[in-house]
Scaffold this motif. Structure first.
Motif, PDB file in Angstrom:
ATOM      1  N   ARG A  71      46.329  47.187  49.307  1.00 51.33           N
ATOM      2  CA  ARG A  71      45.491  46.014  49.055  1.00 51.33           C
ATOM      3  C   ARG A  71      46.011  44.797  49.825  1.00 51.33           C
ATOM      4  O   ARG A  71      45.220  44.009  50.363  1.00 51.33           O
ATOM      5  CB  ARG A  71      45.446  45.738  47.554  1.00 51.33           C
ATOM      6  CG  ARG A  71      44.598  46.746  46.779  1.00 51.33           C
ATOM      7  CD  ARG A  71      44.950  46.746  45.303  1.00 51.33           C
ATOM      8  NE  ARG A  71      44.039  47.556  44.509  1.00 51.33           N
ATOM      9  CZ  ARG A  71      44.041  48.877  44.461  1.00 51.33           C
ATOM     10  NH1 ARG A  71      44.923  49.543  45.175  1.00 51.33           N
ATOM     11  NH2 ARG A  71      43.181  49.541  43.711  1.00 51.33           N
ATOM     12  N   GLU A 113      37.954  47.655  37.649  1.00 52.80           N
ATOM     13  CA  GLU A 113      38.846  46.618  38.136  1.00 52.80           C
ATOM     14  C   GLU A 113      38.185  45.857  39.276  1.00 52.80           C
ATOM     15  O   GLU A 113      37.730  46.440  40.253  1.00 52.80           O
ATOM     16  CB  GLU A 113      40.157  47.240  38.610  1.00 52.80           C
ATOM     17  CG  GLU A 113      41.155  46.237  39.123  1.00 52.80           C
ATOM     18  CD  GLU A 113      42.413  46.892  39.665  1.00 52.80           C
ATOM     19  OE1 GLU A 113      43.259  46.167  40.215  1.00 52.80           O
ATOM     20  OE2 GLU A 113      42.536  48.125  39.541  1.00 52.80           O
ATOM     21  N   PHE A 114      38.114  44.555  39.124  1.00 54.02           N
ATOM     22  CA  PHE A 114      37.488  43.749  40.171  1.00 54.02           C
ATOM     23  C   PHE A 114      38.370  43.768  41.416  1.00 54.02           C
ATOM     24  O   PHE A 114      39.582  43.563  41.323  1.00 54.02           O
ATOM     25  CB  PHE A 114      37.290  42.312  39.699  1.00 54.02           C
ATOM     26  CG  PHE A 114      36.467  41.488  40.642  1.00 54.02           C
ATOM     27  CD1 PHE A 114      35.091  41.578  40.637  1.00 54.02           C
ATOM     28  CD2 PHE A 114      37.075  40.642  41.564  1.00 54.02           C
ATOM     29  CE1 PHE A 114      34.327  40.824  41.520  1.00 54.02           C
ATOM     30  CE2 PHE A 114      36.326  39.888  42.443  1.00 54.02           C
ATOM     31  CZ  PHE A 114      34.940  39.975  42.415  1.00 54.02           C
ATOM     32  N   TRP A 138      39.942  42.160  43.719  1.00 46.70           N
ATOM     33  CA  TRP A 138      40.380  40.841  44.166  1.00 46.70           C
ATOM     34  C   TRP A 138      40.864  40.870  45.615  1.00 46.70           C
ATOM     35  O   TRP A 138      40.807  39.852  46.311  1.00 46.70           O
ATOM     36  CB  TRP A 138      41.489  40.317  43.251  1.00 46.70           C
ATOM     37  CG  TRP A 138      41.017  40.021  41.866  1.00 46.70           C
ATOM     38  CD1 TRP A 138      41.259  40.749  40.731  1.00 46.70           C
ATOM     39  CD2 TRP A 138      40.178  38.928  41.463  1.00 46.70           C
ATOM     40  NE1 TRP A 138      40.636  40.182  39.645  1.00 46.70           N
ATOM     41  CE2 TRP A 138      39.965  39.054  40.064  1.00 46.70           C
ATOM     42  CE3 TRP A 138      39.593  37.853  42.136  1.00 46.70           C
ATOM     43  CZ2 TRP A 138      39.189  38.158  39.347  1.00 46.70           C
ATOM     44  CZ3 TRP A 138      38.817  36.954  41.414  1.00 46.70           C
ATOM     45  CH2 TRP A 138      38.630  37.105  40.036  1.00 46.70           C
ATOM     46  N   ILE A 193      38.181  39.774  47.857  1.00 43.86           N
ATOM     47  CA  ILE A 193      38.052  38.320  47.883  1.00 43.86           C
ATOM     48  C   ILE A 193      39.109  37.740  48.816  1.00 43.86           C
ATOM     49  O   ILE A 193      38.849  36.818  49.598  1.00 43.86           O
ATOM     50  CB  ILE A 193      38.205  37.741  46.465  1.00 43.86           C
ATOM     51  CG1 ILE A 193      37.133  38.326  45.517  1.00 43.86           C
ATOM     52  CG2 ILE A 193      38.123  36.221  46.509  1.00 43.86           C
ATOM     53  CD1 ILE A 193      35.721  38.001  45.928  1.00 43.86           C
TER      54      ILE A 193
END
Length: 353
Positions: free
Chosen positions: A94, A270-271, A273, A276
């Motif tokens: 990530r 789960e968003f 992130w 983003i």
């Protein structure tokens, strides 16, 4: 009386567990560090292999992942280091995707590549839909084929790595998908380079063709560079448009997973992130750095190398989950689907250049 004794026993066992917890926490911390270190070693060796003539066509990411797969077959999964390996496969992945956003210049894509962006949309839509249709016809593994379709249409390993958490894909499928994309993409990039002198295309047309049809940014660079700097520039611009499309595509898959019930209604998704973060770093790289904040090119190059190294460590973590038995059972038909899709995509885009 008995209840009093039970409370004393519970209090005693709780006290003992608390006394043991610092030691066990220290052990877990050491295991995590060693696991991360293992993926770092494999990534470093992959970079070393990449310096050997011939291996540089494959790239350090694929080299390191193939080494991890080989290790798994010979010595098994390093169970004692699982927490560190999983940290690399998930957390570092990530982080790498977030940093990857710095490579995307939205300003260039939006203002100078809208025509190419429309072609890129066609590439993404065709690659995903045709791959899934072909996979259904051949009865190939649907989950792995979807990852391959996304990797073919968008930006290879980075796209597979970005969407696999959203699709709840197995680490094994992600690793296999990355390996197959690296293999087929490298073969096609070399074929493009070999065929270029005999193709009825100008250098600019050849660059566009490379950018809208090849799998990875590295593959586009490999194929377009022999045609000159202009061909390379337009090829990379076309490719950046496909990278840009990773953003809306990822959120579409989030909606699709919820809508189709792939995520149970009582389960929380789960968003992402990190996506983003990807958008934010893309905006920073496009509109802040170089305009309002002057950053030395050496620092940007360093960040680029760190991003690739983190992604390589993540692929090592995933590669350690691959078994050859599963590979034989799952990868043959998806490889065939990927190859056919890539051939037809190259042909169709050639006719439209």
């Amino acid at each position: 009386m008995s209840s009093h004794i039970k409370r004393m026993k519970c209090s005693l066992s709780s006290g003992l567990s608390q006394k043991r917890s610092p030691h066990s926490n220290r052990n877990r911390f050491i295991q995590r560090i060693l696991g991360i270190g293992l993926t770092m070693i494999f990534a470093s060796v992959g970079y070393g292999l990449n310096e050997i003539p011939g291996f540089h066509y494959v790239g350090p990411l694929a080299c390191a992942m193939f080494l991890a797969v080989l290790y798994r077959q010979l010595w098994g999964y390093p169970e004692a280091l699982r927490s560190g390996v999983e940290f690399s496969a998930k957390k570092l992945l990530r982080g790498a995707i977030v940093l990857y956003g710095l490579k995307l210049n939205m300003d260039v894509v939006i203002h100078h590549g809208m025509g190419l962006l429309l072609r890129d949309v066609g590439t993404v839509v065709f690659s995903i839909l045709f791959t899934m249709w072909l996979a259904k016809r051949f009865k190939a593994d649907a989950s792995l084929s979807l990852l391959l379709g996304i990797g073919t249409g968008v930006c290879g390993a980075a796209a597979i790595a970005a969407v696999s958490p959203l699709l709840k894909s197995k680490d094994e499928d992600t690793a296999i998908g990355v390996g197959l994309i690296a293999l087929v993409g490298t073969v096609f990039a070399i074929l493009f380079t070999v065929l270029r002198p005999w193709l009825p295309l100008t250098d600019m047309q050849y660059g566009i063709w490379s950018g809208i049809s090849l799998h990875e940014i590295a593959h586009v660079a490999l194929a377009a560079e022999p045609a000159g700097q202009d061909a390379l520039a337009i090829g990379l611009l076309a490719k950046l448009g496909r990278v840009f499309l990773l953003i809306p595509l990822s959120f579409m898959f989030m909606y699709w997973m919820k809508r189709t019930g792939k995520i149970h209604s009582d389960a929380k998704m789960e968003f992402p992130w990190f996506l983003i973060g990807f958008v934010i770093t893309s905006l920073i790289g496009s509109y802040v750095l170089g305009k309002y904040i002057v950053v030395p090119s050496s620092l940007m190059n360093g960040l680029s190398h760190i991003t690739t190294f983190m992604l390589t460590m993540a692929m090592v973590g995933m590669g350690l989950n691959v078994s050859f038995k599963t590979l034989r059972e799952k990868a043959v038909l998806p490889l065939l689907v990927l190859s056919i899709t890539s051939v037809i995509l190259a042909g169709l885009t050639f006719l439209t250049v």
